[in-house]
Scaffold this motif. Structure first.
Motif, PDB file in Angstrom:
ATOM      1  N   GLY A 159       0.819  -1.211   0.000  1.00 16.11           N
ATOM      2  CA  GLY A 159       0.000   0.000   0.000  1.00 16.11           C
ATOM      3  C   GLY A 159       0.850   1.257   0.000  1.00 16.11           C
ATOM      4  N   LEU A 160       1.914   1.268   0.798  1.00 14.66           N
ATOM      5  CA  LEU A 160       2.809   2.426   0.833  1.00 14.66           C
ATOM      6  C   LEU A 160       3.533   2.608  -0.493  1.00 14.66           C
ATOM      7  N   ILE A 161       3.972   1.513  -1.091  1.00  9.05           N
ATOM      8  CA  ILE A 161       4.641   1.598  -2.384  1.00  9.05           C
ATOM      9  C   ILE A 161       3.667   2.128  -3.442  1.00  9.05           C
ATOM     10  N   GLY A 162       2.442   1.618  -3.424  1.00 13.35           N
ATOM     11  CA  GLY A 162       1.431   2.087  -4.372  1.00 13.35           C
ATOM     12  C   GLY A 162       1.125   3.566  -4.190  1.00 13.35           C
ATOM     13  N   ALA A 163       1.039   4.013  -2.949  1.00 13.95           N
ATOM     14  CA  ALA A 163       0.783   5.432  -2.684  1.00 13.95           C
ATOM     15  C   ALA A 163       1.938   6.296  -3.166  1.00 13.95           C
ATOM     16  N   LEU A 164       3.158   5.831  -2.958  1.00 12.54           N
ATOM     17  CA  LEU A 164       4.330   6.577  -3.404  1.00 12.54           C
ATOM     18  C   LEU A 164       4.384   6.670  -4.924  1.00 12.54           C
ATOM     19  N   VAL A 165       4.067   5.583  -5.596  1.00 17.67           N
ATOM     20  CA  VAL A 165       4.028   5.597  -7.059  1.00 17.67           C
ATOM     21  C   VAL A 165       2.927   6.545  -7.540  1.00 17.67           C
ATOM     22  N   GLY A 166       1.781   6.526  -6.874  1.00 13.65           N
ATOM     23  CA  GLY A 166       0.682   7.421  -7.241  1.00 13.65           C
ATOM     24  C   GLY A 166       1.054   8.885  -7.079  1.00 13.65           C
ATOM     25  N   VAL A 167       1.720   9.220  -5.985  1.00  9.78           N
ATOM     26  CA  VAL A 167       2.145  10.607  -5.768  1.00  9.78           C
ATOM     27  C   VAL A 167       3.145  11.029  -6.841  1.00  9.78           C
ATOM     28  N   ALA A 168       4.076  10.135  -7.171  1.00  9.60           N
ATOM     29  CA  ALA A 168       5.068  10.457  -8.206  1.00  9.60           C
ATOM     30  C   ALA A 168       4.390  10.662  -9.560  1.00  9.60           C
ATOM     31  N   LEU A 169       3.411   9.818  -9.889  1.00  7.85           N
ATOM     32  CA  LEU A 169       2.707   9.966 -11.165  1.00  7.85           C
ATOM     33  C   LEU A 169       1.912  11.266 -11.235  1.00  7.85           C
ATOM     34  N   VAL A 170       1.204  11.570 -10.184  1.00  8.59           N
ATOM     35  CA  VAL A 170       0.383  12.787 -10.186  1.00  8.59           C
ATOM     36  C   VAL A 170       1.256  14.023 -10.292  1.00  8.59           C
ATOM     37  N   SER A 171       2.352  14.048  -9.547  1.00  9.61           N
ATOM     38  CA  SER A 171       3.200  15.239  -9.593  1.00  9.61           C
ATOM     39  C   SER A 171       3.876  15.395 -10.949  1.00  9.61           C
ATOM     40  N   SER A 172       4.349  14.293 -11.523  1.00 11.79           N
ATOM     41  CA  SER A 172       5.017  14.416 -12.826  1.00 11.79           C
ATOM     42  C   SER A 172       4.018  14.747 -13.932  1.00 11.79           C
ATOM     43  N   LEU A 173       2.838  14.157 -13.896  1.00  9.98           N
ATOM     44  CA  LEU A 173       1.849  14.451 -14.928  1.00  9.98           C
ATOM     45  C   LEU A 173       1.312  15.869 -14.818  1.00  9.98           C
ATOM     46  N   SER A 174       1.193  16.384 -13.610  1.00  8.96           N
ATOM     47  CA  SER A 174       0.729  17.764 -13.478  1.00  8.96           C
ATOM     48  C   SER A 174       1.791  18.734 -13.983  1.00  8.96           C
ATOM     49  N   LEU A 175       3.060  18.411 -13.764  1.00 14.70           N
ATOM     50  CA  LEU A 175       4.133  19.256 -14.279  1.00 14.70           C
ATOM     51  C   LEU A 175       4.154  19.234 -15.803  1.00 14.70           C
ATOM     52  N   VAL A 176       4.010  18.050 -16.377  1.00 20.25           N
ATOM     53  CA  VAL A 176       3.980  17.934 -17.838  1.00 20.25           C
ATOM     54  C   VAL A 176       2.743  18.634 -18.395  1.00 20.25           C
ATOM     55  N   GLY A 177       1.624  18.514 -17.714  1.00 23.48           N
ATOM     56  CA  GLY A 177       0.396  19.165 -18.172  1.00 23.48           C
ATOM     57  C   GLY A 177       0.509  20.671 -18.183  1.00 23.48           C
ATOM     58  N   ARG A 178       1.133  21.232 -17.145  1.00 24.51           N
ATOM     59  CA  ARG A 178       1.322  22.684 -17.114  1.00 24.51           C
ATOM     60  C   ARG A 178       2.217  23.138 -18.253  1.00 24.51           C
ATOM     61  N   ARG A 179       3.279  22.379 -18.491  1.00 22.91           N
ATOM     62  CA  ARG A 179       4.214  22.741 -19.562  1.00 22.91           C
ATOM     63  C   ARG A 179       3.515  22.674 -20.917  1.00 22.91           C
ATOM     64  N   GLN A 180       2.709  21.641 -21.132  1.00 20.35           N
ATOM     65  CA  GLN A 180       1.992  21.509 -22.403  1.00 20.35           C
ATOM     66  C   GLN A 180       0.979  22.632 -22.589  1.00 20.35           C
ATOM     67  N   ARG A 181       0.301  22.998 -21.520  1.00 15.54           N
ATOM     68  CA  ARG A 181      -0.667  24.087 -21.603  1.00 15.54           C
ATOM     69  C   ARG A 181       0.026  25.382 -22.006  1.00 15.54           C
ATOM     70  N   ARG A 182       1.197  25.641 -21.431  1.00 11.77           N
ATOM     71  CA  ARG A 182       1.929  26.849 -21.795  1.00 11.77           C
ATOM     72  C   ARG A 182       2.401  26.789 -23.241  1.00 11.77           C
ATOM     73  N   ASN A 183       2.827  25.601 -23.696  1.00 10.65           N
ATOM     74  CA  ASN A 183       3.247  25.466 -25.092  1.00 10.65           C
ATOM     75  C   ASN A 183       2.082  25.734 -26.040  1.00 10.65           C
ATOM     76  N   PHE A 184       0.912  25.212 -25.730  1.00 11.44           N
ATOM     77  CA  PHE A 184      -0.250  25.441 -26.586  1.00 11.44           C
ATOM     78  C   PHE A 184      -0.659  26.908 -26.587  1.00 11.44           C
ATOM     79  N   ARG A 185      -0.510  27.570 -25.445  1.00 11.52           N
ATOM     80  CA  ARG A 185      -0.819  29.000 -25.406  1.00 11.52           C
ATOM     81  C   ARG A 185       0.140  29.782 -26.294  1.00 11.52           C
ATOM     82  N   CYS A 186       1.401  29.359 -26.335  1.00 16.60           N
ATOM     83  CA  CYS A 186       2.369  30.009 -27.227  1.00 16.60           C
ATOM     84  C   CYS A 186       1.955  29.827 -28.691  1.00 16.60           C
ATOM     85  N   ILE A 187       1.508  28.636 -29.017  1.00 12.22           N
ATOM     86  CA  ILE A 187       1.067  28.358 -30.387  1.00 12.22           C
ATOM     87  C   ILE A 187      -0.145  29.220 -30.730  1.00 12.22           C
ATOM     88  N   ILE A 188      -1.090  29.326 -29.813  1.00 13.94           N
ATOM     89  CA  ILE A 188      -2.286  30.138 -30.048  1.00 13.94           C
ATOM     90  C   ILE A 188      -1.909  31.602 -30.219  1.00 13.94           C
TER      91      ILE A 188
END
Length: 79
Positions: free
Chosen positions: A33-62
């Motif tokens: 359970g602890l390992i699963g929670a740690l993997v989940g936290v790592a996934l959420v944080s990395s995906l949110s960082l990538v999502g923010r970067r992609q949103r900014r890139n799309f705004r540049c394109i627009i």
């Protein structure tokens, strides 16, 4: 079959401390359970960082498609 007493009371409450100390299934479940929670936290944080970067890139394109001046982020990216 003398060692195993499968009555409801013994099944729920009758385990001895020596038997409980040998049982490692709960500890393993907690570790997984602890390992699963740690993997989940790592996934959420990395995906949110990538999502923010992609949103900014799309705004540049627009901005570029609308003919507007690029902001600092877009200038650094070469857009």
């Amino acid at each position: 079959m003398d060692d195993i007493d499968l009555t409801r009371r013994n099944f729920l409450f009758g385990r001895k401390a020596a038997e409980l100390s040998k049982d490692e299934t709960a500890a393993s479940a907690i570790e997984y359970g602890l390992i699963g929670a740690l993997v989940g936290v790592a996934l959420v944080s990395s995906l949110s960082l990538v999502g923010r970067r992609q949103r900014r890139n799309f705004r540049c394109i627009i901005r570029a498609m609308r003919g507007r001046e690029p902001n600092r982020f877009c200038e650094r990216r070469g857009a």
